[in-house]
Design an enzyme around this catalytic site. Sequence first.
Site, mmCIF file in Angstrom:
data_model
loop_
_atom_site.group_PDB
_atom_site.id
_atom_site.type_symbol
_atom_site.label_atom_id
_atom_site.label_comp_id
_atom_site.label_asym_id
_atom_site.label_seq_id
_atom_site.Cartn_x
_atom_site.Cartn_y
_atom_site.Cartn_z
ATOM 1 N N LEU A 195 -14.973 -7.512 4.276
ATOM 2 C CA LEU A 195 -14.504 -6.908 5.530
ATOM 3 C C LEU A 195 -13.272 -6.040 5.267
ATOM 4 O O LEU A 195 -12.241 -6.528 4.803
ATOM 5 C CB LEU A 195 -14.154 -7.998 6.541
ATOM 6 C CG LEU A 195 -15.282 -9.002 6.821
ATOM 7 C CD1 LEU A 195 -14.856 -9.962 7.921
ATOM 8 C CD2 LEU A 195 -16.564 -8.270 7.196
ATOM 9 N N GLY B 64 -10.557 -3.142 9.360
ATOM 10 C CA GLY B 64 -9.383 -3.285 10.222
ATOM 11 C C GLY B 64 -8.298 -2.286 9.863
ATOM 12 O O GLY B 64 -8.254 -1.746 8.752
ATOM 13 N N ARG C 127 0.139 -4.182 11.076
ATOM 14 C CA ARG C 127 1.409 -4.821 10.715
ATOM 15 C C ARG C 127 1.970 -4.320 9.377
ATOM 16 O O ARG C 127 3.108 -4.584 9.030
ATOM 17 C CB ARG C 127 1.250 -6.347 10.715
ATOM 18 C CG ARG C 127 1.201 -6.929 12.124
ATOM 19 C CD ARG C 127 0.682 -8.361 12.141
ATOM 20 N NE ARG C 127 -0.774 -8.417 12.006
ATOM 21 C CZ ARG C 127 -1.486 -9.545 12.000
ATOM 22 N NH1 ARG C 127 -0.864 -10.712 12.105
ATOM 23 N NH2 ARG C 127 -2.793 -9.516 11.883
ATOM 24 N N ASP D 277 -8.418 -8.759 2.554
ATOM 25 C CA ASP D 277 -6.952 -8.842 2.452
ATOM 26 C C ASP D 277 -6.488 -10.190 1.908
ATOM 27 O O ASP D 277 -5.455 -10.712 2.303
ATOM 28 C CB ASP D 277 -6.310 -8.565 3.819
ATOM 29 C CG ASP D 277 -6.745 -9.554 4.893
ATOM 30 O OD1 ASP D 277 -7.610 -10.406 4.608
ATOM 31 O OD2 ASP D 277 -6.202 -9.482 6.012
ATOM 32 N N GLY E 165 -6.323 -18.691 12.107
ATOM 33 C CA GLY E 165 -7.235 -19.512 12.887
ATOM 34 C C GLY E 165 -7.136 -20.955 12.410
ATOM 35 O O GLY E 165 -7.041 -21.213 11.207
ATOM 36 N N ASN F 282 -8.232 -21.445 8.617
ATOM 37 C CA ASN F 282 -9.406 -20.710 8.149
ATOM 38 C C ASN F 282 -8.932 -19.596 7.217
ATOM 39 O O ASN F 282 -8.059 -18.812 7.569
ATOM 40 C CB ASN F 282 -10.114 -20.125 9.381
ATOM 41 C CG ASN F 282 -11.148 -19.071 9.010
ATOM 42 O OD1 ASN F 282 -11.734 -19.131 7.928
ATOM 43 N ND2 ASN F 282 -11.361 -18.115 9.900
ATOM 44 N N ASN G 234 9.855 15.282 -41.005
ATOM 45 C CA ASN G 234 11.032 14.984 -40.179
ATOM 46 C C ASN G 234 11.374 16.191 -39.311
ATOM 47 O O ASN G 234 11.467 17.313 -39.813
ATOM 48 C CB ASN G 234 12.228 14.630 -41.058
ATOM 49 C CG ASN G 234 13.351 14.028 -40.228
ATOM 50 O OD1 ASN G 234 13.292 12.865 -39.853
ATOM 51 N ND2 ASN G 234 14.361 14.830 -39.913
ATOM 52 N N SER H 187 17.910 20.929 -38.018
ATOM 53 C CA SER H 187 18.366 20.588 -36.677
ATOM 54 C C SER H 187 18.407 21.826 -35.790
ATOM 55 O O SER H 187 18.586 22.946 -36.271
ATOM 56 C CB SER H 187 19.771 19.981 -36.746
ATOM 57 O OG SER H 187 19.685 18.706 -37.325
ATOM 58 N N ALA I 160 18.775 24.999 -40.360
ATOM 59 C CA ALA I 160 19.342 24.531 -39.095
ATOM 60 C C ALA I 160 19.559 25.719 -38.170
ATOM 61 O O ALA I 160 19.915 26.809 -38.607
ATOM 62 C CB ALA I 160 20.659 23.810 -39.348
#
Length: 531
Positions: free
Chosen positions: A12, A15, A19, A129, A166, A196, A403, A431, A449
């Site tokens: 199900l 819904g 909330r 749910d 319930g 339930n 590297n 670098s 570099a």
Amino acid sequence: MTTPRPAAVVVLAAGEGTRMRSTTPKVLHELAGRSMLGHAITAARSLDPQRVVVVVRHERDRVAAHAVEVDPQVLVADQDEVPGTGRAVQCGLSVLDATAHADLVRDGVPETHSDSVAVEGPLVVLAGDIPLLDGQVLARLLETHVADGNAVTVLTTQVADATGYGRVLRDEDGAVLGVVEHKDADAEQLAITEINSSVYVFDAAVLRRALGRLGQDNAQGEVYLTDVLAIARGDGGSVRALQVDDPMLVEGVNDRSQLAVLRAELNRRLLEEWMLSGVTVVDPATTWVDVDVELEPDVTLLPGTQLHGRTRVASGAVVGPDTTLTDVVVGAHAQVVRSHATGSVVGPGAVVGPFSYLRPGTTLGADGKIGAFVETKNAEIGAHSKVPHLSYVGDATIGEHTNIGAATIFVNYDGVTKHRSTIGSHVRIGSDNALVAPVTIGDGAYTGAGSVIRRDVGAGALGINTAPQRTIDRWVLRRRPGSPSAEAAAAALGIDGDDTDDLSPQARAEIARHQAGSAADHDSSSTTEGH
Ligand code: UD1
Ligand code: CA
């Protein structure tokens, strides 16, 4: 005993879930990387039913599409404007009957003989749910139902606070009389703590007959599925309850607070299983794993680790602290420290982090390294290769034992198209390089570099394109006279800061202006060079 195979499971999911106060339908909210509807379909499928039907209405297309995405085999039933769980089941049942009919026609049974075809036998119904509901509980419910020859078997539990649920009504002998909804219950009934769960097994024929007789004469003006219990009993069927000791297994989610409680509980249970199977979880309270994550024994998860999607971590690997991995494969004995990665592979023995960001398509080879403040994307980095510091590696293939120097950027985008770079093995990128794609660097090559590498560098070559350096002696003394730098320079040079004898007339005039207290001309003093 072997669990009987149910004719069908009805989930199900029609819904609204008001909330939750969300634009996302309630059953699509997630815990442990799976929607509540996904958890329900997974539990349903574990019973190996002939059919699973999902009843939809609120945000119909979104919920239906999600259901089919989770499980392409599910049937989708549309609930009409009549509200209530009873109506929802009725809509689900008519789709099941219609499908059974269509199957017979397809199998060549003449229309006239297949008119009255209807689903028979045990039919499982569950609300979408109840996220911690698992296949084992469903199997027990089904076994009980069949073994006892029941018309209806309802799953119940005792809760401390039954508000909203319930209540299960029983006679003095404990036989189940029916269920009364919270809003319809009197004071005496409200005191009942057995609730339930909205999980049932019905005999399909009993259910079909009872559904046709349900009214809407109740506090909510809905067709209640729960009324079927009293009707079935009135018809002489046996209605029984299977009570589970662990209320969490059957707790429903109506708001986000309940969702958070069940999410934490599911996570706790998942971690419990992983710990029992040999995974070290240093701080379960701050460690989160999705249901589809796989961990080998002797994995260590440090505090603040979140493992999402289909993440897999091999034995001996250490992940964390404060690391989020989504769909990442971590090899044996690898380490991923304080990092964020998605859709990536970290090879065995490799090291990632701290503070690395691995985007989809990153593959780091065995014993490789992606270090601090490095971002990668669509990057294949070979075994033993390292990108240790402050770099961006996008759309690149890097060989082995290479590297990449600190602060190197793979310039993959020209503003129109992304291009790929290929770096060989045993390469040393200096670098602060900008590698402008598409570019290829051969095996064993070096780059200087600070280079901007726009053209290919062959195997073993040095690529360098930095401009020669100019050094302008005593520039600071002349252009920043009186500054702390000028004073430090003067001291180092062993000269008097005011000794401007060897300066040009222009510089001397400038110094004089400063000493006279006139404001420096900022525009001219901020140019890059004097002479
Ligand atoms: C329902 C039960 C209640 C039980 C509780 C357990 C009824 C009348 N009440 O109440 O006895 O203790 O679950 O959590 O069945 N749904 C539809 N169509 C609808 C209404 C609901 O498909 O018209 C679906 C919802 O999407 C949800 C499930 O049914 O997945 C339960 O609906 P919800 O409104 O949460 O029922 P409760 O009021 O919690
Ligand atoms: Ca509910």
